[in-house]
Design a protein around this motif. Structure first.
Motif: not given
Lengths: 330, 389, 445
Positions: A3-7, B116-121, B138
């Protein structure tokens, strides 16, 4: 694929962190610590150890059991408060007083305001002033340097500033200068005083290190020292009979420790360069006023605490210079 | 020595007297006239200062109430009809009854439905995440799960469920102040009419994409198939931009739409399991009758309210027995029990002097009823989960 | 001459220019392209094609609608599969044209040869029209339509043209590569822009971490009057318009103003090159140099990429997606956007695709503000980020406006430098959006 990290941007971050900054300050305190141990021996070691351990312990206990928040006692700030508290106590002070001071520093100075980042007053100075008011005798009988193996039983003597405060009026400044250690001794720290404040040259080395590491900027220490030198210089020129010279003022008492470590405490110092300069100048003036005209021989601690209270005001009125002048759109 | 004491006392008395005289004249000189009724009205309001009425605080609202002629667009959602009735009594005007509302989260994008296909940071804020991108799932309309609604709630009435990643409203605590509705950057939260025992039926999706696309985002999305629209006997469901919407005022909780939905996007909450379906329907019908009765007049309202209370009371008792197998019931009982005590006390304190003991008694009863509602509510949740499984 | 830079704030993140010195290579044609119709700042363009249409490379497929808008051309030859909403880099759907790629066939009238044409024909007006016709936008990242910048507002006079070859973003090397390889054409492009603006003087600002580019550009401009190359001290965000103007000319663009308010217009080197192609070769902006880089990337490269190419295609070209990739960024690490999916299309504003590993990608846990003043010190606009963040977090929009949140250029220096890893810019950006909304609604009343 992971999973890509997005910020949101930026995606790069400096290597600096709060613990790193705190440990940086501690490293810069090492030379001064070494000098203090050289002059005060076992007393300095006991006071420092007790102070650091109790600060960390009190922070942990208060956060864990009273505030019920995740403890942050190991982020370096409590250790630093403990170190600084030890530095501004006499090396012969009984260890239980140190613990009371640590409780005041962490409990009253820091945690009541909400912990790191929210305190108005410098915690170490709160601890020191608390002890100063509660135990005036213990806090003003400073051991004579060079008694390595004696702790609370060390012979005590007056500080250079104390000698001046007592003697002025009856004796002239010139006569009093004969009674205090020479400039070389003042410079390396061979004088009576609080455990960490005596080592002038070592503290200056610490300042250089912090400036090199960009932990602090020059504004606060330089303006404080400059103002004190200027103000005492004027007094000295006006009346050399009854006033000590500026160099003497710079080298004695807690001025170096206060200007370099106490006044520059991140949380309790102003946010802008302009504010820092004003803050430094006012601390310098207050220090000299208390030293020369006040009842106490030393005034840095009070000057800094008083100015701590004005920091929010300085933050409000001294804004950084913005890019571009004000114009209407278009 | 005694001289010193006497002088001290005299000096202090003189200073005090002089100061008092100065203060008196200053107060007289700068006196601002304020309608004394403002204080009385403010007293009657719940003092939550939540802004749910549209004013900056209870004091401002009280001023507005005193000034305005009618109460048509003035309503305190926290105090509800009761507080408004007291205010009306004080001001000698007519109270306008409004249906109590409750906040409802219209997204059911749990991880198993909406992968959930990505991680919010980034910063933990829905507003920040919303302006950045579509979120961990999505769906560009779904809940972002950072809890902006939780942060703004003054009443501790909305919490994030770490399992579902979605906020859950505690119906008993929710005052329908609307803070969460405003805070949600995706407009997921809606204020809906509060039904008996906190029952609700709603389309738990606000996705306006076409069916196929919506289904790609989330398996429980509304795909706009109109099946519920066709089956609704009360015209409570409208179709707009591929999205069904159930009007909470028109909905009679008949539950016909629920099984129709091919994606399970219509949720029914706090209903007993389907086997009692027929029975429930009847009861729901009776309740509705009771509700319309409430609106007729004050006396009728009290009576029918009592009736309803008694009825729901027994019902709840029956149900708690029926659901005794549900292991959560015990816990729920313990928790809510303590809550009610505190709440009733607080309410009793808040009651202005004009209120009779009878009314307080009634309020207590209501509260008790409410709790049972929650209890059965939790059971209902459990039921719903089993249904889903 | 001493090294110039801007006066206030700034940081120096590790440069990591891994792909520096790599030649520009054509990325080739993907199977499908998705060309969004809002690749620029301003109004979306009006789509001119329909599903099933055959389009040629360079054909106009969407036309400027409104003053601040520009044309969009097909970057490939092929059949229009769909004119519909497609997710952009943020995942939200925007109108776009999807084209099935066939063999390249350029539209008639486009000079596809590599000959250097130095004679600049046409008046300033004609140049502007050609730049609008070619769909040129600022390629530095802001994507502001270039023809609008060429029109000097009444009462203002352009004195200097500044060419931004700073490339202060770490990792990115697209502009660097362009300066190294296309210097002669760039100079013609600069001449074109000078003519379009009617200015006599141009300065090319290049940070001195690219000494080779400074040398090449100095040689290329040796015989040119009025074009000067200026080396700059490395400091981020020097590529910011306002910072560059101050660094090169020591003029401060007023708060809320544009560089033209101090007689300056700034263009990116990429824009200058695109202007050369549009005016001299009649070739619209359908491809750009995109850096694909990252510490784990097998073959970091500078690709000449057709607009609309999926980023995944480029990543594949650069050696495939490394297993340890944790974050994919459209742009550089300081101002680029992290994306949730790698099949997003390359647009006019994409200067790079950066793949970060997990240890680089994850933010540190947020700690309380210790008021170290580092954010205040590094803010190039002289703002107080710690204060703006708190106000934005609490929704205090009026104080935010009063404290000039709208001056923020979103460079990210504050978040970069914060030892407590606080999300300063995240909240400031939110505050900017809200304050902007309030200001617009006030204007509308």
């Amino acid at each position: 694929m992971n999973k890509l990290i997005v910020s949101p941007s930026p995606h790069a971050h400096t290597a600096e962190s709060v613990p790193k900054l705190m440990y940086g300050v501690m490293i810069s305190l090492l030379p001064a610590f070494a000098v203090s141990v050289w002059f005060f021996g076992i007393g300095m070691l006991i006071v420092t150890t007790v102070s650091v351990v109790s600060c960390v312990l009190f922070e942990y206990l208060i956060q864990k059991h009273i505030l019920k928040v995740p403890p942050t006692h190991l982020d370096g700030s409590a250790v630093l408060t403990g170190l600084l508290l030890a530095f501004c106590l006499p090396a012969n002070i009984p260890f239980w007083m140190v613990m009371i001071g640590a409780l005041a520093a962490i409990g009253i100075g820091k945690m009541t305001f909400g912990g790191l980042g929210n305190n108005i007053f410098n915690p170490a100075l709160v601890g020191r002033v608390f002890l100063f008011i509660s135990f005036p005798v213990a806090m003003t009988s400073y051991p004579v340097p060079g008694q390595w193996l004696r702790y609370t039983d060390a012979t005590t003597g007056a500080t250079p500033l104390g000698i001046f405060k007592e003697g002025l009026g009856e004796q002239t400044a010139g006569e009093l200068m004969q009674q205090v250690p020479g400039y070389t001794d003042l410079f390396i720290g061979n004088m009576g005083g609080s455990a960490g404040e005596i080592a002038t040259v070592a503290l200056l080395i610490g300042l250089l290190y912090m400036l090199y590491r960009k932990i602090i900027t020059w504004h606060i220490p330089v303006t404080i020292l400059g103002t004190v030198a200027l103000f005492t210089g004027i007094l000295w020129l006006v009346n050399p009979e009854q006033n000590a010279d500026p160099l003497f003022h710079l080298l004695t008492g807690g001025l170096m420790l206060g200007a370099i470590y106490m006044a520059t405490d991140y949380v309790t110092s102003p946010m802008t360069r302009k504010g820092m300069v004003i803050y430094g100048v006012l601390i310098g003036i207050l220090t000299v006023i208390i030293r020369v005209f006040g009842a106490y021989p030393e005034g840095v601690q009070f000057a800094i605490l008083i100015m701590n209270a004005f920091v929010p005001l300085l933050n409000k009125y001294f804004k950084p210079k913005r890019f571009g002048k004000e114009v209407q759109h278009g | 020595m005694s001289q010193i004491i006497i002088y001290t006392i005299i000096t202090l008395v003189v200073i005090g007297a002089v100061a008092a005289i100065i203060l008196y004249f200053v107060a007289q000189r700068f006196k601002v006239y304020e309608d004394p009724r403002i204080d009385l009205v403010e007293e009657a309001l719940p003092a939550a200062n939540c802004g749910g009425c549209g004013y900056a605080g209870c004091r401002n609202f009280a001023e507005a109430l005193v000034k305005s002629e009618t109460f048509d667009d003035l309503h305190c959602p926290v105090g509800g009809n009761e507080a408004m009735a007291t205010v009306a009594e004080i001001l000698g005007r007519e109270a306008v009854e409004q249906d109590p509302l409750v906040a409802v989260v219209r997204c059911n994008g749990q991880p198993q439905y909406r992968p959930r296909n990505n991680i919010y940071d980034g910063a933990v804020s829905c507003a920040v995440a919303h302006s950045l991108y579509t979120g961990e799932g999505d769906c560009p309309h779904g809940c972002l799960g950072c809890g902006d609604c939780v942060a703004v709630c003054d009443f501790d009435a909305i919490h994030m469920n770490p399992e579902t990643g979605l906020p859950e409203v505690v119906d008993d605590k929710c005052t329908a102040c609307g803070a969460c509705v405003k805070a949600c950057p995706r407009d997921i939260i809606e204020l809906r009419k509060k039904n008996k025992k906190d029952r609700k039926i709603f389309v738990s999706c606000i996705n306006e994409e076409k069916g196929g696309v919506a289904k790609q985002y989330c398996s429980v999305a509304c795909i706009g198939c109109s099946k519920c629209f066709k089956v609704c006997p009360f015209d409570a469901i409208t179709m707009n931009n591929n999205l069904a919407f159930i009007d909470s005022v028109k909905c009679k909780l008949c539950r016909k739409c629920v099984p129709e939905c091919p994606t399970d996007s219509i949720l029914e909450i706090n209903f007993p399991p389907p086997r009692n379906k027929e029975e429930e329907k009847e009861k729901a019908g009776v309740e509705d009758a009771g509700k319309t009765g409430e609106k007729v007049g004050a006396t009728a309202a009290v009576k029918s309210g009592e009736k309803a209370d008694r009825k729901t009371g027994t019902e709840a008792a029956v149900k708690s027995r029926a659901n005794a197998e549900g292991q959560t019931a015990v816990n729920a009982e313990g928790n809510t029990g303590t809550q009610v005590e505190g709440k009733t006390e607080a309410n009793a304190e808040k009651q202005p002097g004009t209120k009779t003991a009878e009314k307080i008694e009634e309020k207590k009863q209501n509260n008790a009823d409410d709790t049972k509602g929650t209890k059965s509510g939790e059971n209902g949740d459990a039921n719903e989960k089993t249904q889903k499984d | 001459m001493g090294l110039l830079t801007f006066s206030r704030g700034g940081v120096h993140p590790p440069e990591n220019k891994i792909s520096a010195g790599k030649k520009i290579e054509p990325a080739g044609l993907p199977e499908q392209v998705v060309i969004p119709v809002t690749q620029h700042l301003g109004a979306p363009s009006k789509v001119l094609v329909n599903k099933g249409d055959e389009v040629m490379t360079g054909q106009l497929i969407a036309e400027a609608e409104g003053f601040v808008s520009t044309n969009i051309h097909s970057s490939v030859t092929g059949k229009v599969l769909k004119v519909d909403k497609f997710p952009d880099a943020s995942g939200y759907k925007k109108m776009a044209v999807q084209i099935q790629v066939e063999e390249d066939q350029w539209e008639a009238g486009i000079d596809t040869s590599d000959d250097l044409l130095t004679n600049i024909d046409g008046t300033a007006e004609e140049i502007r029209n050609k730049i609008l016709g070619g769909g040129i936008v600022g390629l530095g990242g802001a994507t502001f339509p270039s023809h609008v910048k060429l029109m000097t507002p009444k009462g203002k006079k352009a004195e200097y043209l500044l060419i931004n070859g700073v490339e202060c973003e770490p990792y990115l090397t697209a502009d660097h590569a362009l300066m190294m390889e296309k210097s002669a054409r760039l100079v013609v492009g600069i001449r074109i822009l000078m003519k379009g603006l009617g200015v006599e003087k141009a300065i090319i600002g290049i940070e001195n971490n690219k000494p080779d580019a400074i040398e090449v550009m100095t040689n290329a401009t040796a015989s040119e009057d009025g074009i000067q190359v200026q080396g700059l001290k490395v400091k981020y965000p020097q590529g910011g318009e306002k910072q560059l103007v101050q660094a090169l000319l020591n003029r401060e663009v007023p708060s809320g103003g544009l560089p033209i308010d101090v007689g300056v217009v700034v263009f990116n080197v990429g824009t200058a090159y695109a202007s050369y192609l549009a005016v001299q070769k009649n070739r619209p902006l359908i491809e750009r140099v995109v850096t694909v880089t990252g510490k784990s990337v097998a073959n970091p490269s500078n690709f000449l990429t057709r607009i609309g190419t999926p980023a995944s295609f480029l990543i594949e070209k650069a050696g495939g997606l490394p297993d340890d990739t944790a974050k994919v960024i459209n742009g550089g690490p300081m101002m680029g956007k992290a994306v949730a999916k790698i099949d997003i299309p390359i647009v006019k504003g994409s200067s790079g695709i950066l793949l970060l590993r997990e240890n680089e990608a994850l933010r540190n846990p947020v700690q309380p503000c210790i008021r170290c003043t580092k954010c205040v010190g590094v803010c190039p606009m002289g703002l107080e980020p710690y204060l703006l963040m708190t106000q934005a977090e609490k929704g205090m929009w009026e104080p935010l406006e009063r404290d000039h949140v709208m001056d923020c250029i979103e460079c990210g220096s504050c978040s970069y430098t914060c030892p407590s890893s606080r999300p300063l810019l995240d909240y400031i950006r939110l505050g900017k959006a809200e304050v902007g909304k309030i200001m617009r609604s006030r204007k509308a009343v």
